[in-house]
Design an enzyme around this catalytic site. Structure first.
Site, PDB file in Angstrom:
ATOM      1  N   ASP A  51      19.971 -29.292 -22.303  1.00 26.67           N
ATOM      2  CA  ASP A  51      20.894 -28.351 -22.934  1.00 26.67           C
ATOM      3  C   ASP A  51      20.837 -28.656 -24.431  1.00 26.67           C
ATOM      4  O   ASP A  51      21.173 -29.780 -24.840  1.00 26.67           O
ATOM      5  CB  ASP A  51      22.301 -28.591 -22.362  1.00 26.67           C
ATOM      6  CG  ASP A  51      23.345 -27.689 -23.007  1.00 26.67           C
ATOM      7  OD1 ASP A  51      23.043 -27.090 -24.068  1.00 26.67           O
ATOM      8  OD2 ASP A  51      24.466 -27.595 -22.476  1.00 26.67           O
ATOM      9  N   HIS A  79       3.809 -11.858 -34.110  1.00 26.40           N
ATOM     10  CA  HIS A  79       2.598 -11.753 -33.293  1.00 26.40           C
ATOM     11  C   HIS A  79       1.679 -10.607 -33.728  1.00 26.40           C
ATOM     12  O   HIS A  79       0.515 -10.577 -33.378  1.00 26.40           O
ATOM     13  CB  HIS A  79       2.917 -11.708 -31.797  1.00 26.40           C
ATOM     14  CG  HIS A  79       3.466 -10.403 -31.299  1.00 26.40           C
ATOM     15  ND1 HIS A  79       4.776 -10.041 -31.447  1.00 26.40           N
ATOM     16  CD2 HIS A  79       2.874  -9.376 -30.650  1.00 26.40           C
ATOM     17  CE1 HIS A  79       4.967  -8.847 -30.907  1.00 26.40           C
ATOM     18  NE2 HIS A  79       3.825  -8.413 -30.424  1.00 26.40           N
ATOM     19  N   LYS A 112      -2.970  -9.895 -33.983  1.00 27.92           N
ATOM     20  CA  LYS A 112      -3.729  -8.820 -33.329  1.00 27.92           C
ATOM     21  C   LYS A 112      -5.096  -8.675 -33.986  1.00 27.92           C
ATOM     22  O   LYS A 112      -5.221  -8.747 -35.208  1.00 27.92           O
ATOM     23  CB  LYS A 112      -2.947  -7.503 -33.371  1.00 27.92           C
ATOM     24  CG  LYS A 112      -1.694  -7.570 -32.488  1.00 27.92           C
ATOM     25  CD  LYS A 112      -1.030  -6.236 -32.323  1.00 27.92           C
ATOM     26  CE  LYS A 112       0.321  -6.378 -31.653  1.00 27.92           C
ATOM     27  NZ  LYS A 112       0.350  -6.113 -30.233  1.00 27.92           N
ATOM     28  N   ASP A 164      14.399  -5.291 -35.494  1.00 29.75           N
ATOM     29  CA  ASP A 164      13.500  -5.743 -34.422  1.00 29.75           C
ATOM     30  C   ASP A 164      12.028  -5.507 -34.784  1.00 29.75           C
ATOM     31  O   ASP A 164      11.170  -6.296 -34.403  1.00 29.75           O
ATOM     32  CB  ASP A 164      13.855  -4.980 -33.129  1.00 29.75           C
ATOM     33  CG  ASP A 164      13.096  -5.500 -31.913  1.00 29.75           C
ATOM     34  OD1 ASP A 164      12.965  -6.733 -31.784  1.00 29.75           O
ATOM     35  OD2 ASP A 164      12.630  -4.681 -31.099  1.00 29.75           O
ATOM     36  N   HIS A 194       7.270  -6.715 -38.126  1.00 31.17           N
ATOM     37  CA  HIS A 194       5.923  -6.239 -37.768  1.00 31.17           C
ATOM     38  C   HIS A 194       5.403  -5.172 -38.734  1.00 31.17           C
ATOM     39  O   HIS A 194       4.285  -5.257 -39.227  1.00 31.17           O
ATOM     40  CB  HIS A 194       5.911  -5.666 -36.351  1.00 31.17           C
ATOM     41  CG  HIS A 194       6.367  -6.629 -35.289  1.00 31.17           C
ATOM     42  ND1 HIS A 194       6.107  -7.965 -35.347  1.00 31.17           N
ATOM     43  CD2 HIS A 194       7.060  -6.442 -34.136  1.00 31.17           C
ATOM     44  CE1 HIS A 194       6.616  -8.572 -34.269  1.00 31.17           C
ATOM     45  NE2 HIS A 194       7.208  -7.662 -33.533  1.00 31.17           N
TER      46      HIS A 194
END
Ligand code: BG6
Length: 488
Positions: A96, A180, A184, A237, A242
């Site tokens: 934890d 991420h 690519k 988000d 991105h």
């Protein structure tokens, strides 16, 4: 603290995943590590220690991984014997992150003298406590590395707070802030296309380029992630990270080398040159949308408000389209259009560079619109196409747009590693180039925060769009008024 960006420390590697039972670990991290192992890209000494709050013994954890993670490995990249070998690398430690004594169990599981790589795949609110407790347990040294998963904060203030806290225990050269999209293949190829050739670079600027479009369209809805997503929205988000990273790679000046700082210095300059919009600009140049019931993949799907755990009165955007400018000589007056959304017509991510039309219309039958486009498709398939005008065979001078198709799939037979695999191997090898530096991340928030604040001031509901469509009509008007249209 000394930098540890050497390729190989020669030490045994302990990769510790916080959030080891989580969705990202099961869907992406473990399959990526398996694939790296299969292809010989993990040091033989590697051990992977997953941590989580659940009471599991090792056998139960391995059974859980086999049930929940294995299905995410493509069949043509799977091999039973290798899988068994991979499972041998895995350990599970119940921990934890709020309990300092639990870090003793981690210390006991980690080999003395090992190089430790910590992957923090938990809520960002836990990053500070994890780093503090790791350091207090004596688990951080000059060879350690820490990977921070996005979202890195909720706004500039929280990002600074996290960066400060992590920075107390890890030097900047030990911190891998992952996006991420930078892993690519097509995104990395864009750097090669731009800076490994000399034919494009002289054209890569105003006034030769008339506009740039970046679309990341998703077919999926919010799924089971509403708990996280409703407090986040598409701007935080997707756009802040991105899409801005893609924009940076399109727009950056040639770096002086491929060293992490040389590349990141150039990306930072782009972020700092993004125009800061006024409230009137925000009202005119940004479009927020939210999907309503529609048809996606031949199936009726619910609207955002009907998704599980979405509050009835939610004004969270599931779609953003916007126009922005980069105030530099190279990009003066060139609009950059960014667009992303969930539950759009199909999964499709692409960068479209539109070149200026010939200055003089020599051919009477020249069709209207944009003559030349460079289209880089990121997903679902990777492709690079240059659209040019050609003469249709026949007696007249009829013209038609045709595509010079750079068929990378057949030019290179090699397997293409998935983004997470490529980036995890970079972490293991100490390559920081495709990770975000602290100042880059903060510059991205500095641009995004006032837009989000502007939306709050305007207090408008997002425009509805049917699930399975290309977004609200207002997103089309945004380009149409400048004489452009989205390239689907
Ligand atoms: C993540 C977002 O960072 O990227 C998700 O949090 C999104 O909401 C995902 O679905 C998209 O990634 P990809 O690689 O599938 O385009």
């Amino acid at each position: 603290m000394k930098s540890t960006t050497e390729q190989d420390t020669g030490l045994p590697l302990d990769m510790v995943i916080f959030g080891g039972m989580g969705d990202l670990a099961m869907r992406k991290l473990l399959p990526a590590l398996y694939s790296a192992f299969l292809h010989g890209n993990l040091p033989a000494s590697t051990r992977i220690i997953s941590t989580g709050r659940q009471e599991f013994n090792r056998e139960a954890y391995l059974a859980h991984v086999s049930e929940h993670s294995r299905t995410f490995i493509p069949k043509d990249n799977f091999d039973d014997k290798t899988w068994d070998g991979f499972l041998h690398l895995l350990e599970y430690v119940r921990l934890d992150v709020q309990q300092a004594p639990d870090f003793g169990a981690l210390a006991a599981a980690s080999r003395p003298g090992a190089q430790r790589v910590y992957y923090l795949s938990t809520a960002p609110s836990l990053f500070t406590t994890i780093c503090e407790k790791l350091a207090a347990a004596g688990l951080v040294d000059e060879h350690s590395r820490v990977v921070l998963e996005k979202p890195l904060g909720h706004d500039l203030a929280s990002a600074i707070e996290i960066n400060e806290a992590v920075g107390k225990h890890f030097a900047e050269s030990q911190i891998y802030r992952i996006d991420h999209y930078l892993g690519k293949e097509t995104v990395q190829n864009l750097m090669v296309l731009r800076f490994g050739n000399s034919i494009l670079e002289p054209l890569w600027r105003a006034p030769n380029i008339s506009s740039v479009q970046i679309t990341v369209a998703e077919e999926v809805g919010v799924g089971s992630r509403a708990g996280f997503y409703d407090g986040t929205g598409a701007m935080r988000d997707m756009v802040q990270n991105h899409l801005l990273q893609l924009l940076c790679i399109v727009a950056m000046e040639p770096p002086t080398s491929l060293s992490p700082d040389a590349v990141r210095d150039e990306k930072l300059k782009v972020l700092r040159s993004l125009r800061r919009p006024t409230l009137a600009d925000i009202a005119r140049d940004t479009v927020r949308g939210q999907y309503v019931q529609g048809v996606s993949g031949n199936q009726e799907v619910p609207g955002y408000h009907e998704e599980k755990n979405v509050p009835e009165d939610s004004k969270t955007e599931t779609f953003v389209a916007l126009r922005t400018f980069i105030d530099t000589w190279r990009w003066s007056k060139v609009p950059f259009y960014l667009r992303t959304g969930k539950r759009m017509a199909r999964r499709s991510s692409k960068i479209v560079i539109e070149f200026a039309n010939p200055p003089f219309p020599l051919f009477p039958d020249m069709p209207g619109g944009v003559a030349n486009r460079l289209v880089m498709e990121l997903q679902p398939e990777e492709a690079i196409k240059l659209q040019i005008m050609a003469k249709q065979p026949g007696s007249g001078m009829q013209m038609q747009q045709v595509a010079l198709n750079l068929d990378l799939q057949s030019a290179f037979q090699q397997r293409r590693a998935e983004a997470y695999e490529r980036l995890l191997v970079d972490v293991v090898r100490g390559r920081l180039t495709h990770f975000m530096r602290r100042d880059e991340l903060e510059a991205a928030w500095e641009w995004a925060d006032p837009i989000i604040a502007g939306w709050q001031t305007l207090n408008e509901k997002p425009h509805p769009y049917a699930a399975g469509s290309w977004g609200p009509a207002e997103a089309f008007t945004l380009l149409a008024r400048d004489g452009f249209h989205w390239v689907e």
